[in-house]
Design a protein around this motif. Structure first.
Motif, PDB file in Angstrom:
ATOM      1  N   LEU A   1       0.810  -1.220   0.000  1.00 38.08           N
ATOM      2  CA  LEU A   1       0.000   0.000   0.000  1.00 38.08           C
ATOM      3  C   LEU A   1       0.845   1.274   0.000  1.00 38.08           C
ATOM      4  O   LEU A   1       0.476   2.258  -0.639  1.00 38.08           O
ATOM      5  CB  LEU A   1      -0.943  -0.015   1.201  1.00 38.08           C
ATOM      6  N   LYS A   2       1.949   1.271   0.726  1.00 36.90           N
ATOM      7  CA  LYS A   2       2.787   2.471   0.773  1.00 36.90           C
ATOM      8  C   LYS A   2       3.347   2.779  -0.621  1.00 36.90           C
ATOM      9  O   LYS A   2       3.293   3.923  -1.082  1.00 36.90           O
ATOM     10  CB  LYS A   2       3.927   2.282   1.764  1.00 36.90           C
ATOM     11  N   GLU A   3       3.884   1.744  -1.289  1.00 33.54           N
ATOM     12  CA  GLU A   3       4.426   1.935  -2.637  1.00 33.54           C
ATOM     13  C   GLU A   3       3.326   2.302  -3.631  1.00 33.54           C
ATOM     14  O   GLU A   3       3.533   3.132  -4.526  1.00 33.54           O
ATOM     15  CB  GLU A   3       5.137   0.660  -3.106  1.00 33.54           C
ATOM     16  N   ALA A   4       2.154   1.680  -3.460  1.00 29.44           N
ATOM     17  CA  ALA A   4       1.021   2.000  -4.341  1.00 29.44           C
ATOM     18  C   ALA A   4       0.606   3.454  -4.180  1.00 29.44           C
ATOM     19  O   ALA A   4       0.312   4.152  -5.165  1.00 29.44           O
ATOM     20  CB  ALA A   4      -0.157   1.081  -4.031  1.00 29.44           C
ATOM     21  N   MET A   5       0.601   3.928  -2.934  1.00 29.47           N
ATOM     22  CA  MET A   5       0.218   5.316  -2.670  1.00 29.47           C
ATOM     23  C   MET A   5       1.232   6.279  -3.300  1.00 29.47           C
ATOM     24  O   MET A   5       0.853   7.312  -3.858  1.00 29.47           O
ATOM     25  CB  MET A   5       0.131   5.547  -1.158  1.00 29.47           C
ATOM     26  N   GLU A   6       2.520   5.941  -3.243  1.00 29.53           N
ATOM     27  CA  GLU A   6       3.547   6.794  -3.841  1.00 29.53           C
ATOM     28  C   GLU A   6       3.376   6.864  -5.360  1.00 29.53           C
ATOM     29  O   GLU A   6       3.505   7.937  -5.963  1.00 29.53           O
ATOM     30  CB  GLU A   6       4.936   6.257  -3.487  1.00 29.53           C
ATOM     31  N   ASP A   7       3.081   5.706  -5.991  1.00 24.64           N
ATOM     32  CA  ASP A   7       2.859   5.699  -7.441  1.00 24.64           C
ATOM     33  C   ASP A   7       1.655   6.562  -7.809  1.00 24.64           C
ATOM     34  O   ASP A   7       1.704   7.352  -8.762  1.00 24.64           O
ATOM     35  CB  ASP A   7       2.622   4.266  -7.932  1.00 24.64           C
ATOM     36  N   ALA A   8       0.558   6.391  -7.062  1.00 22.83           N
ATOM     37  CA  ALA A   8      -0.659   7.153  -7.357  1.00 22.83           C
ATOM     38  C   ALA A   8      -0.436   8.648  -7.146  1.00 22.83           C
ATOM     39  O   ALA A   8      -0.919   9.476  -7.927  1.00 22.83           O
ATOM     40  CB  ALA A   8      -1.808   6.658  -6.477  1.00 22.83           C
TER      41      ALA A   8
END
Length: 387
Positions: free
Chosen positions: A168-175
Motif C-alpha cells: 500500500l505504501k508503494e502504491a500510494m507513492e505511485d498514485a
C-alpha cells in the motif's frame, strides 16, 4: 542451364525464408507460455476474421500471425508482409477489446520481443491485471517506466497492482506521482484518495492491535531520553564541553545514521520520491544532491524535470554555493542541459520567478563570487532568468 537457374531461384528462396526464420528467433519461448492458451483452429479462424474486419486497413490478418506459431495454417508467402511490433500491438488491442486477455498478452509479448516500448509493456500490464496476475503487471509497469518515467498510465497501473499485492505504501507513492504529473485528472485523484484511505486504515489498525506495546515503547523512550540528558549533563560537567560541541556531535550522529538510507536516484521518479521524503531537512536534501554526479542530471531527468523541483534544487544549491562553488556551478550548468529546460524556466509562476531572481541576486551574482566563475554565472543567469 535452366536447371541451374531453377536451383539458384530455390536457393534464393531458401535464404530469404531462412532470414525470415532468423527474425522470429526467440518467439518460441513466448508462444510456449502456459498463459497463452490459444483456442482451436476453427474458432481462431472465425475470431481472426472478425478482427480483420474491424481492423479494415490492417496489413495482415490474425490467421497470418498464427501461421508463425506452427498451428497448421498455410505458409506465408515471401511477398506477403511480415508482422511488425506496431501491428502486433494493434492486434493485441483488438483482442483486449474482445476481453481475450491471454491472447492479447501473447500479441503484446511478440511486440515487445520485436521492439520494446513503454506502451506495449503498459498494455500487457493492463491485460495481466484483468486476469489477476499482479506480480507480472507490476514488473511490466516498472519496465515501461524504465523506458518513459513520465508515463502516467504505467504509474496508475502499477499502483493498482501494488495495492492488490498489499504494497500500500508503494502504491500510494505511485498514485501520488501520477497525480503530480496530471493534477486535473479526476480518476487519478480518486485512485490516490482510495489507496491512501486503505493505507491509513491499515496503519490505524496496527496501532489499535498493540496499544500496550506502544505505551511500553513510549515509556522506554522517555526513560532513555532522561538517561541521555543526564549523561550529556554529566559529560558537560566533567569535560566542560561547550553547547556548540554537543550540537555538532548530535548533527553528525543524525547525519551518519540517515545518510546510509539514501540511495542515488536513477530516474526523475526516484529523485522526486527521495526529495519529498527529505522535504523537512534541507541538510539531507543537500547531501542527496551532492551524491549525484552533476553530469548525470540530464540523463536522470530526461524530459521529466518539473518547475517545482527545478526551483527547489536551485534553492538547495544556493545553501552550499559559498563552500563548494565549483560543484554548485556544475549542478546549475548541467540542469540547463535537461530536455525542455528552456520551456520550464520560461513558464515559471510569478512567485517562482521572483524567488529565482532573488536567489541569483543575493547568492550567485554576489560580489564575493571568484572572478573565474563570473562569466559562467552570467551565462547561466540568462538561461534561468531569460534576461
Amino acid at each position: 542451364m535452366a536447371g541451374t537457374s531453377g536451383n539458384n531461384g530455390n536457393d534464393r528462396s531458401s535464404l530469404k525464408f531462412q532470414g525470415f526464420l532468423d527474425r522470429l528467433d526467440g518467439w518460441g519461448d513466448l508462444l510456449n507460455e502456459n498463459s497463452l492458451n490459444l483456442p482451436d483452429k476453427s474458432s481462431m479462424a472465425s475470431s481472426s476474421r472478425t478482427i480483420k474486419e474491424q481492423q479494415g486497413t490492417s496489413k495482415f490478418a490474425p490467421e497470418k500471425i498464427l501461421n508463425y506459431t506452427g498451428l497448421g495454417y498455410p505458409s506465408l508467402s515471401h511477398d506477403e508482409a511480415v508482422p511488425d511490433a506496431a501491428s502486433e500491438k494493434e492486434l493485441g488491442n483488438e483482442y483486449f477489446k474482445q476481453k481475450k486477455f491471454k491472447e492479447a498478452i501473447g500479441c503484446y509479448s511478440r511486440s515487445i520481443a520485436l521492439t520494446p516500448t513503454a506502451v506495449a509493456f503498459a498494455n500487457r500490464a493492463m491485460a495481466y491485471l484483468k486476469i489477476r496476475r499482479f506480480e507480472e503487471a507490476e514488473t511490466d509497469c516498472t519496465e515501461a517506466l524504465n523506458l518513459d518515467d513520465r508515463y502516467v498510465k504505467a504509474y496508475s497501473r502499477r499502483a493498482t497492482a501494488r495495492k492488490e499485492l498489499g504494497k500500500l505504501k508503494e502504491a500510494m507513492e505511485d498514485a501520488e506521482f501520477a497525480v503530480s504529473i496530471e493534477p486535473n485528472t479526476q480518476e487519478l485523484r480518486k485512485q490516490y484518495d482510495d489507496i491512501k484511505a486503505l493505507y491509513m486504515k491499515g496503519t490505524d489498525a496496527k496501532a489499535r492491535e498493540s496499544p500496550l506495546i506502544s505505551i511500553q515503547e513510549s515509556k522506554v523512550a522517555k526513560e532513555a531520553s532522561k538517561e541521555s540528558v543526564q549523561a550529556v549533563m554529566n559529560r558537560r560537567n566533567e569535560a566542560k564541553e561547550s553547547v556548540e560541541d554537543l550540537a555538532s556531535r548530535a548533527v553528525s550522529h543524525f547525519s551518519s545514521k540517515h545518510t546510509k538510507n539514501i540511495v542515488v536516484p536513477k530516474s526523475a521518479y526516484e529523485f522526486e520520491v527521495s526529495w519529498k521524503a527529505l522535504s523537512d531537512d534541507c541538510h539531507m536534501q543537500a547531501h542527496l544532491l551532492k551524491m549525484i554526479s552533476p553530469t548525470s542530471l540530464p540523463q536522470i531527468f530526461k524530459n521529466s524535470l518539473s518547475a517545482s523541483i527545478l526551483v527547489d534544487i536551485v534553492k538547495c544549491t544556493s545553501t552550499f554555493f559559498r563552500e563548494e562553488t565549483e560543484l554548485a556551478i556544475a549542478i546549475l550548468d548541467n540542469l540547463t542541459k535537461v530536455l525542455r529546460f528552456d520551456m520550464i524556466s520560461m513558464c515559471l509562476s510569478q512567485f517562482d520567478r521572483t524567488e529565482m531572481r532573488r536567489i541569483w541576486n543575493e547568492v550567485f551574482s554576489a560580489e564575493a563570487v571568484p572572478m573565474d566563475h563570473v562569466e559562467t554565472l552570467t551565462r547561466l543567469r540568462s538561461k534561468y532568468l531569460h534576461e
